[in-house]
Scaffold this motif. Structure first.
Motif, PDB file in Angstrom:
ATOM      1  N   ALA A   2       0.833  -1.204   0.000  1.00 44.53           N
ATOM      2  CA  ALA A   2       0.000   0.000   0.000  1.00 44.53           C
ATOM      3  C   ALA A   2       0.867   1.253   0.000  1.00 44.53           C
ATOM      4  O   ALA A   2       1.917   1.289   0.633  1.00 44.53           O
ATOM      5  N   ASN A   3       0.382   2.287  -0.706  1.00 40.08           N
ATOM      6  CA  ASN A   3       1.080   3.561  -0.623  1.00 40.08           C
ATOM      7  C   ASN A   3       0.624   4.275   0.663  1.00 40.08           C
ATOM      8  O   ASN A   3      -0.246   3.785   1.385  1.00 40.08           O
ATOM      9  N   THR A   4       1.183   5.431   0.939  1.00 35.16           N
ATOM     10  CA  THR A   4       0.898   6.140   2.179  1.00 35.16           C
ATOM     11  C   THR A   4      -0.579   6.450   2.331  1.00 35.16           C
ATOM     12  O   THR A   4      -1.176   6.164   3.374  1.00 35.16           O
ATOM     13  N   GLU A   5      -1.202   7.011   1.308  1.00 36.05           N
ATOM     14  CA  GLU A   5      -2.610   7.390   1.388  1.00 36.05           C
ATOM     15  C   GLU A   5      -3.502   6.181   1.670  1.00 36.05           C
ATOM     16  O   GLU A   5      -4.384   6.229   2.530  1.00 36.05           O
ATOM     17  N   THR A   6      -3.261   5.089   0.966  1.00 27.30           N
ATOM     18  CA  THR A   6      -4.040   3.876   1.151  1.00 27.30           C
ATOM     19  C   THR A   6      -3.846   3.309   2.552  1.00 27.30           C
ATOM     20  O   THR A   6      -4.807   2.886   3.200  1.00 27.30           O
ATOM     21  N   ALA A   7      -2.611   3.303   3.029  1.00 29.18           N
ATOM     22  CA  ALA A   7      -2.319   2.775   4.362  1.00 29.18           C
ATOM     23  C   ALA A   7      -2.990   3.598   5.452  1.00 29.18           C
ATOM     24  O   ALA A   7      -3.549   3.048   6.412  1.00 29.18           O
ATOM     25  N   LEU A   8      -2.962   4.925   5.320  1.00 25.63           N
ATOM     26  CA  LEU A   8      -3.597   5.781   6.317  1.00 25.63           C
ATOM     27  C   LEU A   8      -5.113   5.574   6.305  1.00 25.63           C
ATOM     28  O   LEU A   8      -5.750   5.519   7.372  1.00 25.63           O
ATOM     29  N   THR A  13     -10.088   3.313   8.812  1.00 22.36           N
ATOM     30  CA  THR A  13     -11.330   2.561   8.634  1.00 22.36           C
ATOM     31  C   THR A  13     -11.323   1.210   9.337  1.00 22.36           C
ATOM     32  O   THR A  13     -12.381   0.714   9.718  1.00 22.36           O
ATOM     33  N   SER A  14     -10.168   0.616   9.529  1.00 21.93           N
ATOM     34  CA  SER A  14     -10.123  -0.735  10.094  1.00 21.93           C
ATOM     35  C   SER A  14      -9.817  -0.766  11.593  1.00 21.93           C
ATOM     36  O   SER A  14      -9.934  -1.815  12.209  1.00 21.93           O
ATOM     37  N   ILE A  15      -9.443   0.368  12.164  1.00 20.61           N
ATOM     38  CA  ILE A  15      -9.106   0.394  13.594  1.00 20.61           C
ATOM     39  C   ILE A  15     -10.223   1.132  14.331  1.00 20.61           C
ATOM     40  O   ILE A  15     -10.392   2.348  14.167  1.00 20.61           O
ATOM     41  N   GLU A  16     -10.962   0.385  15.115  1.00 24.93           N
ATOM     42  CA  GLU A  16     -12.078   0.950  15.878  1.00 24.93           C
ATOM     43  C   GLU A  16     -11.572   2.034  16.826  1.00 24.93           C
ATOM     44  O   GLU A  16     -10.592   1.848  17.530  1.00 24.93           O
ATOM     45  N   GLY A  33       2.214  12.369   5.768  1.00 28.89           N
ATOM     46  CA  GLY A  33       0.824  12.150   5.398  1.00 28.89           C
ATOM     47  C   GLY A  33       0.002  12.098   6.656  1.00 28.89           C
ATOM     48  O   GLY A  33       0.474  11.621   7.688  1.00 28.89           O
ATOM     49  N   THR A  34      -1.220  12.626   6.610  1.00 29.12           N
ATOM     50  CA  THR A  34      -2.119  12.597   7.762  1.00 29.12           C
ATOM     51  C   THR A  34      -3.534  12.307   7.295  1.00 29.12           C
ATOM     52  O   THR A  34      -3.886  12.587   6.149  1.00 29.12           O
ATOM     53  N   LEU A  35      -4.319  11.769   8.220  1.00 25.95           N
ATOM     54  CA  LEU A  35      -5.731  11.554   7.959  1.00 25.95           C
ATOM     55  C   LEU A  35      -6.458  11.607   9.297  1.00 25.95           C
ATOM     56  O   LEU A  35      -6.007  11.004  10.271  1.00 25.95           O
ATOM     57  N   GLY A  36      -7.551  12.327   9.340  1.00 22.27           N
ATOM     58  CA  GLY A  36      -8.315  12.462  10.579  1.00 22.27           C
ATOM     59  C   GLY A  36      -7.835  13.662  11.374  1.00 22.27           C
ATOM     60  O   GLY A  36      -7.399  14.664  10.814  1.00 22.27           O
ATOM     61  N   GLY A  37      -7.909  13.540  12.681  1.00 19.77           N
ATOM     62  CA  GLY A  37      -7.530  14.658  13.545  1.00 19.77           C
ATOM     63  C   GLY A  37      -8.677  15.634  13.655  1.00 19.77           C
ATOM     64  O   GLY A  37      -9.809  15.230  13.886  1.00 19.77           O
ATOM     65  N   GLY A  38      -8.395  16.906  13.506  1.00 27.11           N
ATOM     66  CA  GLY A  38      -9.429  17.930  13.588  1.00 27.11           C
ATOM     67  C   GLY A  38      -9.084  18.975  14.622  1.00 27.11           C
ATOM     68  O   GLY A  38      -7.922  19.145  14.983  1.00 27.11           O
ATOM     69  N   LYS A  39     -10.103  19.657  15.113  1.00 31.42           N
ATOM     70  CA  LYS A  39      -9.879  20.736  16.080  1.00 31.42           C
ATOM     71  C   LYS A  39      -9.260  20.223  17.371  1.00 31.42           C
ATOM     72  O   LYS A  39      -8.448  20.903  17.986  1.00 31.42           O
ATOM     73  N   THR A 117      -0.283  -4.590  10.998  1.00 33.75           N
ATOM     74  CA  THR A 117      -0.657  -5.031   9.659  1.00 33.75           C
ATOM     75  C   THR A 117      -0.528  -3.894   8.649  1.00 33.75           C
ATOM     76  O   THR A 117      -0.002  -4.092   7.552  1.00 33.75           O
ATOM     77  N   VAL A 118      -0.976  -2.713   9.028  1.00 31.49           N
ATOM     78  CA  VAL A 118      -0.859  -1.530   8.162  1.00 31.49           C
ATOM     79  C   VAL A 118       0.618  -1.241   7.896  1.00 31.49           C
ATOM     80  O   VAL A 118       1.026  -0.995   6.759  1.00 31.49           O
TER      81      VAL A 118
END
Length: 124
Positions: A2-8, A13-16, A33-39, A117-118
């Motif tokens: 997986a590339n970075t975007e796919t792995a993130l 999505t797979s980690i509750e 690379g980042t995904l999620g987070g927020g204020k 796994t990721v």
């Protein structure tokens, strides 16, 4: 692989209970690379701050002459878990995955398993 975007995306999505995830260069402290987070959680600030944690642990292990590798580092807060997992592949040297979890929704053992796994599927 997986590339970075796919792995993130897979981590989120797979980690509750995942709040945010980042791929971080611990030499520079920059999030690649980042995904999620927020204020509530600025992942770029978290990446830089947790780089200091990773560096400190690596230095401590060198000073103690511990010849093992770090699987992950866990920081437990009142409402969150923060996991850092160094990449083990040659192309990932100097990088780590950072994952923030909502403690009420997360299963820590499963999160560690899924993050491993990721990490194993990530191609940098």
């Amino acid at each position: 692989m997986a590339n970075t975007e796919t792995a993130l995306k897979e981590a989120m999505t797979s980690i509750e209970g995942a709040i945010g995830v980042a791929l971080v260069d611990y030499n520079s402290g920059m999030a690649l690379g980042t995904l999620g987070g927020g204020k509530e959680l600025d992942l770029n600030v978290a990446a830089a701050g947790n780089t200091d944690v990773m560096r400190a642990k690596v230095r401590a292990m060198e000073m103690l002459n511990i010849q093992e590798s770090i699987e992950d580092i866990l920081i437990t807060l009142g409402s969150q878990y923060h996991l850092m997992r160094p990449l083990t592949g040659r192309s990932g040297k100097g990088l780590f995955l950072y994952l923030a979890l909502d403690r009420k929704r997360a299963n820590l053992a499963m999160a560690r398993h899924r993050l491993r796994t990721v990490e194993e599927s990530l191609e940098v």
